[in-house]
Design a protein around this motif. Structure first.
Motif, mmCIF file in Angstrom:
data_model
loop_
_atom_site.group_PDB
_atom_site.id
_atom_site.type_symbol
_atom_site.label_atom_id
_atom_site.label_comp_id
_atom_site.label_asym_id
_atom_site.label_seq_id
_atom_site.Cartn_x
_atom_site.Cartn_y
_atom_site.Cartn_z
ATOM 1 N N GLU A 226 6.690 5.402 5.471
ATOM 2 C CA GLU A 226 7.906 4.577 5.459
ATOM 3 C C GLU A 226 8.080 4.023 4.054
ATOM 4 N N SER A 227 9.323 3.948 3.597
ATOM 5 C CA SER A 227 9.523 3.524 2.206
ATOM 6 C C SER A 227 9.736 2.013 2.061
ATOM 7 N N TYR A 228 9.711 1.283 3.164
ATOM 8 C CA TYR A 228 9.861 -0.180 3.108
ATOM 9 C C TYR A 228 8.775 -0.772 2.212
ATOM 10 N N SER A 229 9.194 -1.581 1.253
ATOM 11 C CA SER A 229 8.163 -2.122 0.361
ATOM 12 C C SER A 229 8.298 -3.626 0.144
ATOM 13 N N GLU A 230 8.792 -4.315 1.160
ATOM 14 C CA GLU A 230 8.793 -5.784 1.141
ATOM 15 C C GLU A 230 7.575 -6.272 1.923
ATOM 16 N N ALA B 101 -4.918 -16.513 12.648
ATOM 17 C CA ALA B 101 -4.924 -15.717 11.420
ATOM 18 C C ALA B 101 -3.484 -15.374 11.054
ATOM 19 N N HIS B 102 -3.213 -15.375 9.759
ATOM 20 C CA HIS B 102 -1.925 -14.935 9.237
ATOM 21 C C HIS B 102 -2.226 -13.761 8.309
ATOM 22 N N VAL B 103 -1.619 -12.622 8.608
ATOM 23 C CA VAL B 103 -1.945 -11.401 7.873
ATOM 24 C C VAL B 103 -0.672 -10.823 7.261
ATOM 25 N N ALA B 104 -0.735 -10.439 6.000
ATOM 26 C CA ALA B 104 0.426 -9.834 5.353
ATOM 27 C C ALA B 104 0.001 -8.671 4.473
ATOM 28 N N TYR B 105 0.922 -7.727 4.321
ATOM 29 C CA TYR B 105 0.690 -6.670 3.337
ATOM 30 C C TYR B 105 2.033 -6.196 2.793
ATOM 31 N N ILE B 106 1.973 -5.560 1.642
ATOM 32 C CA ILE B 106 3.172 -4.996 1.018
ATOM 33 C C ILE B 106 2.981 -3.478 1.006
ATOM 34 N N ASN C 290 2.970 0.554 0.650
ATOM 35 C CA ASN C 290 3.066 1.459 -0.493
ATOM 36 C C ASN C 290 3.155 2.880 0.070
ATOM 37 N N GLY C 291 4.233 3.133 0.816
ATOM 38 C CA GLY C 291 4.414 4.462 1.403
ATOM 39 C C GLY C 291 4.034 4.530 2.875
ATOM 40 N N TYR C 292 3.180 3.600 3.313
ATOM 41 C CA TYR C 292 2.753 3.619 4.712
ATOM 42 C C TYR C 292 2.892 2.243 5.346
ATOM 43 N N ILE C 293 3.317 2.237 6.595
ATOM 44 C CA ILE C 293 3.247 1.006 7.386
ATOM 45 C C ILE C 293 2.329 1.280 8.572
ATOM 46 N N THR C 294 1.937 0.217 9.257
ATOM 47 C CA THR C 294 1.130 0.400 10.471
ATOM 48 C C THR C 294 1.784 -0.352 11.613
ATOM 49 N N GLY C 295 1.404 -0.034 12.829
ATOM 50 C CA GLY C 295 1.943 -0.755 13.991
ATOM 51 C C GLY C 295 1.575 -2.223 13.895
ATOM 52 N N LEU C 296 2.523 -3.091 14.196
ATOM 53 C CA LEU C 296 2.275 -4.529 14.041
ATOM 54 C C LEU C 296 1.122 -5.004 14.916
ATOM 55 N N SER C 297 1.045 -4.463 16.119
ATOM 56 C CA SER C 297 -0.037 -4.886 17.022
ATOM 57 C C SER C 297 -1.404 -4.526 16.458
ATOM 58 N N LYS C 298 -1.412 -3.478 15.603
ATOM 59 C CA LYS C 298 -2.707 -3.041 15.060
ATOM 60 C C LYS C 298 -3.293 -4.102 14.130
ATOM 61 N N ILE D 180 -7.563 -3.369 5.923
ATOM 62 C CA ILE D 180 -6.145 -3.054 5.697
ATOM 63 C C ILE D 180 -5.979 -2.374 4.339
ATOM 64 N N GLN D 181 -6.653 -2.894 3.342
ATOM 65 C CA GLN D 181 -6.552 -2.321 1.989
ATOM 66 C C GLN D 181 -7.054 -0.876 1.980
ATOM 67 N N GLU D 182 -8.208 -0.643 2.599
ATOM 68 C CA GLU D 182 -8.808 0.690 2.547
ATOM 69 C C GLU D 182 -8.000 1.714 3.338
ATOM 70 N N THR D 183 -7.369 1.268 4.418
ATOM 71 C CA THR D 183 -6.678 2.231 5.281
ATOM 72 C C THR D 183 -5.255 2.530 4.801
ATOM 73 N N LEU D 184 -4.493 1.483 4.504
ATOM 74 C CA LEU D 184 -3.075 1.682 4.169
ATOM 75 C C LEU D 184 -2.844 1.792 2.666
ATOM 76 N N GLN D 185 -3.836 1.405 1.906
ATOM 77 C CA GLN D 185 -3.698 1.344 0.446
ATOM 78 C C GLN D 185 -2.346 0.764 0.023
ATOM 79 N N PRO D 186 -2.055 -0.427 0.511
ATOM 80 C CA PRO D 186 -0.772 -1.054 0.202
ATOM 81 C C PRO D 186 -0.780 -1.663 -1.191
ATOM 82 N N LEU D 187 0.347 -2.268 -1.570
ATOM 83 C CA LEU D 187 0.440 -2.883 -2.907
ATOM 84 C C LEU D 187 -0.272 -4.231 -2.941
ATOM 85 N N GLY D 188 -0.574 -4.766 -1.765
ATOM 86 C CA GLY D 188 -1.294 -6.035 -1.705
ATOM 87 C C GLY D 188 -1.552 -6.434 -0.262
#
Ligand SMILES: Nc1nc2c(ncn2[C@@H]2O[C@H](COP(=O)(O)OP(=O)(O)OP(=O)(O)O)[C@@H](O)[C@H]2O)c(=O)[nH]1
Ligand SMILES: [Zn+2]
Length: 200
Positions: free
Chosen positions: A70-74, A98-103, A105-113, A139-147
């Motif tokens: 997915e190209s969403y990058s917010e 817990a409050h969890v956020a990521y940005i 980078n080409g991939y999103i994951t299911g919110l429930s995950k 989260i970082q290792e799996t989705l390799q997001p921007l943050g």
């Protein structure tokens, strides 16, 4: 490796735990053979396996099971994920949000995950700091997001019903990586979850 909630208890483990809990009840000065306590060791054996089932779960598998291009990058934030864990020092519960956020980078994951990953690490013998980092790393290792950003607010029963006996203290831990190391991005995240940080 199963990654959903526990469906079957290992009978060998249950039986060994049951014997230990029966002895423990006796050591505490109670009569493990009295009516109300007869089934307690068995219940405790299953209950403790339930509360520590995270050892048999794989956070990376959970996140990968719903990894979508997915190209969403917010910023994506899931806040107020309730958690129940056990402190590794006293095996008493600590609980909170817990409050969890990521940005992405080409991939999103299911919110429930994201909420499931919190459970994977909460359902173990823990310290709040390590759990915070483990969630971030998975989260970082799996989705390799921007943050990735993780904030946990929790109350520890070992500080409430024993020890220092402080009923209202809340421990906040946080971990940030990638774009969340930038002050503005981090501030936006904290602002968006902020209502909860002040609402007690
Ligand atoms: N850093 C951290 N400490 C924790 C956590 N959960 C419990 N603790 C602390 O672990 C510490 C263990 O300290 P000890 O002095 O070994 O144990 P204790 O004699 O039972 O300590 P008191 O709780 O102060 O009575 C205590 O200060 C607890 O508050 C956690 O998630 N993170
Ligand atoms: Zn403790």
């Amino acid at each position: 490796m199963p990654y959903t909630h526990i469906e079957q208890y290992d009978e060998e483990t249950t039986s060994a735990l049951r014997d230990h809990y029966q002895q423990l009840i006796g050591l505490l000065g109670e009569d493990p053979d009295r009516d109300g306590l007869l089934k307690t060791p068995e219940r405790m054996a299953r209950s403790m396996q339930y509360l520590t089932q995270g050892y048999h779960m794989d956070a990376h598998a959970i996140l990968n099971a719903a990894k979508f291009t997915e190209s969403y990058s917010e910023m994506v934030i899931v806040k107020d994920i309730e958690l129940y864990s056990l402190c590794e020092h006293h095996l008493l519960p600590f609980f909170g949000k817990a409050h969890v956020a990521y940005i992405p980078n080409g991939y999103i994951t299911g919110l429930s995950k994201l909420a499931r990953v919190v459970d994977v690490y909460a359902r173990r013998l823990q310290v709040q700091e390590r759990m915070t980092h483990q969630i971030l790393d998975a989260i970082q290792e799996t989705l390799q997001p921007l943050g990735v950003a993780v904030v946990i607010e929790a109350q520890h029963l070992c500080m409430m019903m024993r020890g220092v006996q402080k009923q209202n203290s809340v421990t906040t831990t946080s971990a940030f990586c990638g774009q969340f190391e930038d002050e503005r991005t981090r501030s936006e995240f904290i602002r968006l979850i902020g209502a909860n940080l002040t609402r007690r």
